[in-house]
Design an enzyme around this catalytic site. Structure first.
Site, PDB file in Angstrom:
ATOM      1  N   ASP A 307       0.880  -1.180   0.000  1.00  0.00           N
ATOM      2  CA  ASP A 307       0.000   0.000   0.000  1.00  0.00           C
ATOM      3  C   ASP A 307       0.909   1.220   0.000  1.00  0.00           C
ATOM      4  O   ASP A 307       1.980   1.164  -0.597  1.00  0.00           O
ATOM      5  CB  ASP A 307      -0.935  -0.044   1.215  1.00  0.00           C
ATOM      6  CG  ASP A 307      -2.263   0.681   0.970  1.00  0.00           C
ATOM      7  OD1 ASP A 307      -2.215   1.875   0.644  1.00  0.00           O
ATOM      8  OD2 ASP A 307      -3.327   0.067   1.106  1.00  0.00           O
ATOM      9  N   HIS A 341       1.437   1.975  -3.289  1.00  0.00           N
ATOM     10  CA  HIS A 341       0.366   2.762  -3.904  1.00  0.00           C
ATOM     11  C   HIS A 341       0.814   4.210  -4.104  1.00  0.00           C
ATOM     12  O   HIS A 341       0.363   4.870  -5.038  1.00  0.00           O
ATOM     13  CB  HIS A 341      -0.892   2.711  -3.039  1.00  0.00           C
ATOM     14  CG  HIS A 341      -1.636   1.416  -3.173  1.00  0.00           C
ATOM     15  ND1 HIS A 341      -2.787   1.150  -2.473  1.00  0.00           N
ATOM     16  CD2 HIS A 341      -1.389   0.321  -3.915  1.00  0.00           C
ATOM     17  CE1 HIS A 341      -3.221  -0.072  -2.793  1.00  0.00           C
ATOM     18  NE2 HIS A 341      -2.381  -0.582  -3.666  1.00  0.00           N
TER      19      HIS A 341
END
Length: 565
Positions: A307, A341
């Protein structure tokens, strides 16, 4: 003469010994980014913890390095004894040390040798369900593998490994694995969703995924209310709450059930030379989430996670605003982010505000987004005084630079076949729940490959405002999209794009300045300008002869909105 010769000889020997050390120190200072790239700005000062030299080996308390014996009690006893004696260093020596949750104590440096691994057990029963915090809201969570609260002078150092055994906790999306990986995972046990597109590690986890606001400790809910779905409430690997003078240095933190490193409401925290590592498919597998912290330094560290890489937060929505603790006075420098991300991220939980950030000399390789600033209505909070310089990016999957006030809690890049509709544009009343992004200064950026160079999307009632983007060369498939923004300034920016129709799209924005803009020769259209609210688009020191068409005006935009000289 003899005495003089001896003194000189001793001085020569001493100099010969010291000069290499001085050279090493000078090199270290240079590599640490100690020089201030932000002209005229005084960088925050961060205090380091100090420890007694006394050392305790966890073996003294019965720890066994066989990867089978559970060493929870032995390790915690060593830490408690060290703290009780006034502090010092607790050494984790050679071996694999299987353990349950470890609780830090004041004045203790937990030192993990390079050839040592702290391996946290897969046995859920070893982790109590406790009152904690999840994504900025009070929540029931399983006890973190490493935790500490209301402590002073603590550290986790060395060159060893902390492994959270996160695969025992995580759900996995079908689309994120190869066929063979998916087959192996399904055959290992667990539970599949009805559509067969999600694997869950246990029945309890699956039940939890179906519960709205699972674990949230609001409206009279207690920890006991969530015992049935305990397995779903994944812990963060390291959670340090309300601690002062914290050092994380040299250690590899990997395979976290959820977030990797989570300093929460801490003050004077230094993160140096760490490696935060999670599988790329690890949901919520952030590298570090600095939340509501004051005075922090993150440097010379590497992140390769599932992430966001380096993420700044300060609480979520009303609860975050009630807490009222911004993250402020932070230096981030000389870091590398691989898969993530976002490379450097603010949000989306930034309801307490984010101020006075200094980010420099960082490299992002293969991240979904490079510089990612995200929020949404309901958050509130003000993000400002953000200074970013000397950023290198390569192979960015989505946007090199993104400001977005319509964050939806989804992966930044849609999975194959996933359809996403643009949000409906409505104007809301400005309240304390209206977020603000303003006063960002980003300079000296090079990006070799991205889907889009720059994306700016504010709210009609609260534009993204006062952004300065200077000295950039960005190679991307498309150029820049700018919607609902005010006072956005680009100077000496070069956009090398595959799609040149248009290079830049501006919608319902005002006071947008381009000074020294460069773009592909032979571009089809330089500017697509739309929206009746668009005005005061100024372009200077820019050649229009490289574009077949200078500007197109649509959806009520006036030709008078574009001013050139």
């Amino acid at each position: 003469m003899i005495r003089m010769f001896n003194k000189t000889h001793r001085f020569t020997i001493l100099a010969a010994m010291l000069l290499p050390l001085l050279a090493i120190n000078a090199s270290a200072q240079k590599n640490s980014g100690s020089a201030n790239p932000f002209s005229g700005k005084v960088l925050p000062k961060v205090q380091l913890p100090v420890f007694k030299k006394d050392t305790i080996n966890i073996k003294r308390y019965g720890a066994v390095p066989d990867g089978v014996t559970l060493n929870t009690q032995a390790i915690n006893s060593a830490i408690a004894a060290c703290s009780k004696k006034g502090g010092g260093v607790v050494v984790v020596p050679t071996g694999i040390w299987l353990t349950g949750p470890i609780v830090m104590q004041s004045n203790v440096n937990l030192h993990i040798n390079r050839d040592a691994m702290l391996l946290f057990t897969k046995d859920y029963s070893q982790y109590k369900l406790v009152a904690g915090n999840w994504e900025g809201v009070p929540a029931a969570r399983n006890q973190s593998p490493i935790s500490g609260k209301n402590l002073q002078n603590i550290a986790i150092t060395g060159e060893g490994i902390v492994d959270g055994n996160g695969d025992a906790w995580r759900a996995v999306k079908r689309d994120k694995l190869t066929d063979s990986q998916w087959k192996t995972l399904v055959e290992s046990g667990g539970v599949l969703s009805e559509d067969k597109k999600m694997w869950y590690p246990s029945e309890g986890y699956y039940k939890g995924s179906q519960v709205k606001k699972a674990g949230v400790l609001l409206n009279g809910k207690t920890v006991k209310d969530f015992e049935e779905i305990k397995n779903f409430l994944r812990p963060n690997l390291v959670v340090l709450e309300s601690c002062k003078k914290v050092l994380l240095e040299g250690v590899t933190f990997q395979n976290s059930p959820a977030w990797n490193l989570h300093p929460l409401m801490c003050e004077d925290i230094t993160v140096r030379n760490v490696y935060a590592k999670n599988p790329w498919y690890a949901q919520n597998g952030d590298g570090i989430d600095l939340e509501s912290c004051k005075n922090a330094l993150i440097e010379n560290s590497t992140f390769d996670v599932g992430d966001d890489g380096i993420c700044i937060k300060s609480g979520r929505d009303e609860e975050g605003r009630k807490r009222g603790k911004p993250t402020e006075n932070v230096i981030i420098r000389n870091c590398v982010v691989y898969h993530a991300h976002g490379g450097f991220v603010i949000g989306s939980e930034m309801s307490g505000g984010v101020h006075n950030m200094y980010v420099s000399n960082c490299t992002f390789i293969g991240t979904d987004i490079g510089l990612r600033f995200k929020t949404t209505r309901g958050r509130g909070g003000v993000v400002d005084q953000i200074y970013i310089s000397d950023i290198n990016m390569k192979d960015i999957v989505g946007d090199a630079i993104l400001f977005d006030m319509y964050y939806e809690g989804k992966d930044p890049v849609p999975l194959k076949g996933e359809q996403r509709d643009a949000p409906k544009v409505e104007t809301y009343k400005v309240t304390e729940a209206t977020p603000q992004f303003k006063d960002f200064h980003v300079s000296n950026v090079v990006c070799n490959g991205a889907a889009r160079a720059i994306f700016v999307r504010g709210l009609p009632e609260m534009n993204i405002a006062d952004i300065w983007l200077n000295n950039m060369v960005i190679q991307a498939k498309t150029g820049m999209d700018c919607t609902e923004a005010t006072n956005i300034n680009l100077k000496n920016v070069k956009l090398i794009t595959d799609n040149t129709n248009p290079v830049i799209s501006i919608d319902n924005s005002k006071s947008i300045t381009f000074d020294g803009l460069k773009y592909n020769a032979g571009s089809e259209l330089l500017f697509n300008i739309g929206g009746s609210k668009t005005s005061d688009i100024k372009v200077s020191n820019t050649s229009f002869t490289n574009a077949k068409n200078k500007a197109n005006f649509v959806q009520g935009a006036s030709q008078q909105s574009l001013i050139t000289n």
